[in-house]
Design a protein around this motif. Structure first.
Motif, PDB file in Angstrom:
ATOM      1  N   PRO A   8       0.824  -1.213   0.000  1.00  0.00           N
ATOM      2  CA  PRO A   8       0.000   0.000   0.000  1.00  0.00           C
ATOM      3  C   PRO A   8       0.858   1.263   0.000  1.00  0.00           C
ATOM      4  O   PRO A   8       2.082   1.200   0.129  1.00  0.00           O
ATOM      5  N   ASP A   9       0.199   2.396  -0.144  1.00  0.00           N
ATOM      6  CA  ASP A   9       0.899   3.675  -0.113  1.00  0.00           C
ATOM      7  C   ASP A   9       1.494   3.894   1.275  1.00  0.00           C
ATOM      8  O   ASP A   9       0.787   3.859   2.282  1.00  0.00           O
ATOM      9  N   THR A  11       3.370   6.642   2.094  1.00  0.00           N
ATOM     10  CA  THR A  11       3.715   8.049   2.251  1.00  0.00           C
ATOM     11  C   THR A  11       3.486   8.501   3.697  1.00  0.00           C
ATOM     12  O   THR A  11       2.440   8.216   4.292  1.00  0.00           O
ATOM     13  N   HIS A  35       7.184   2.808  -2.772  1.00  0.00           N
ATOM     14  CA  HIS A  35       5.791   2.983  -2.359  1.00  0.00           C
ATOM     15  C   HIS A  35       5.612   4.129  -1.369  1.00  0.00           C
ATOM     16  O   HIS A  35       4.607   4.192  -0.661  1.00  0.00           O
ATOM     17  N   GLY A  36       6.589   5.019  -1.294  1.00  0.00           N
ATOM     18  CA  GLY A  36       6.392   6.281  -0.590  1.00  0.00           C
ATOM     19  C   GLY A  36       7.022   6.418   0.771  1.00  0.00           C
ATOM     20  O   GLY A  36       6.969   7.503   1.357  1.00  0.00           O
ATOM     21  N   THR A 239       4.185  -4.771   5.494  1.00  0.00           N
ATOM     22  CA  THR A 239       3.173  -3.892   4.894  1.00  0.00           C
ATOM     23  C   THR A 239       1.780  -4.478   4.730  1.00  0.00           C
ATOM     24  O   THR A 239       0.814  -3.720   4.603  1.00  0.00           O
TER      25      THR A 239
END
Length: 290
Positions: A8-9, A11, A35-36, A239
């Motif tokens: 997933p993101d 960030t 992925h950020g 994650t």
């Protein structure tokens, strides 16, 4: 089947990856950054680490990736790394390791495989614990191995001075990784997730040093997977929303069944207390947040 594309993101999160200068640490850092995540590469060799960081930036131009020195075989280096660290930690990937080497000792006099693979990561996790507990959903992923089945914790000979065998010493360090992972989860409760992984037989520096020698070299190389595949269990453990604490995740990725020796809570508690004494690092944040 899960792949790194399913990450997933990330960030706004910060990930620390030990041993990110080689082996499965490289794709682990790459995919987290892609992925950020802000990724901190914790490496012993800064020159080698800089080469890897440049390659990651070429593959992922928007990557937020930093480089800091960390020698897990020297507790003064572990303390310096933790003291200089800035901000919260959302993901700690205890990935670095040495394996199947002739008997040597760390800067603090510990048998090298046990001292680096277990005690170094034990101390690092404890010193970063307040930062891990600062926010919700933090995870500690510790890379173990199915070689743990070869190991045994002899508290009367932790230095392996009576009898040293490189493979069983490696297995002992990986068993210690598992015992630590599960004990951390028990002590932390729901305040973080503690997960162990087994990358599978992967072409890394550990395999080259410990196995890829002699006439069977070429044959063994044929059956080893590339580091990118070896990193998949760690990336999944770090994650995936499906992951729960105390699991042992192997290739697939899938959950592996642990043997009774890894589930021995009496040995795990004694190892924890012994590790606190040897490293001088106590997980006081767990008590303070109880």
């Amino acid at each position: 089947m899960w792949t790194p594309n399913d990450i997933p993101d990330l960030t706004g999160s910060t990930a620390v990856v030990t041993g990110a200068g080689g082996g499965i640490g490289v794709p682990t850092a790459l995919h987290l950054a892609r992925h950020g995540a802000r990724v901190v590469m914790a490496v012993r060799d800064l020159a080698r680490g800089e080469t890897v960081r440049s390659a990651i930036r070429s593959a992922a131009p928007n990557a937020r990736i930093e480089l800091q020195r960390l020698d897990l075989a020297d507790l003064s280096s572990v303390r310096a790394f933790a003291a200089a660290f800035d901000g919260p930690v959302n993901l700690l990937i205890n990935n670095a390791g040495v394996g199947m080497i002739p008997r040597r000792t760390t800067a603090d006099g510990f048998e090298m495989q046990f001292g680096t693979n277990h005690l170094g990561h034990f101390a690092l996790t404890g010193l970063l614990l307040p930062r891990l507990l600062a926010g919700p959903g933090s995870r500690v992923v510790t890379v173990s191995s199915d070689a743990y089945s070869l190991g045994r914790i002899d508290f009367d000979d932790l230095g392996l001075e009576r009898r040293y065998r490189r493979f069983s010493a490696y297995g002992r360090s990986k068993l210690a990784n598992l015992l630590f992972t599960l004990e951390l989860q028990r002590r932390a409760g729901g305040r973080l997730l503690s997960v162990a992984t087994h990358p599978g037989a992967t072409a890394t520096g550990i395999m080259k040093a410990g196995v890829l020698t002699g006439p069977v070299n070429a044959l063994i190389r044929l059956v080893l997977q590339p580091p990118d595949k070896g990193a998949a269990p760690s990336l999944y453990a770090a994650t995936s929303p499906e992951v729960t604490g105390g699991r042992f995740i192997g290739p697939g990725p899938k959950t592996l069944t642990l043997s009774p020796k890894a589930l021995d809570e009496t040995v795990a508690r004694r190892l924890w207390e012994t590790s606190e004494e040897l490293t001088g690092v106590r997980f006081e944040a767990l008590t303070q947040h109880s």
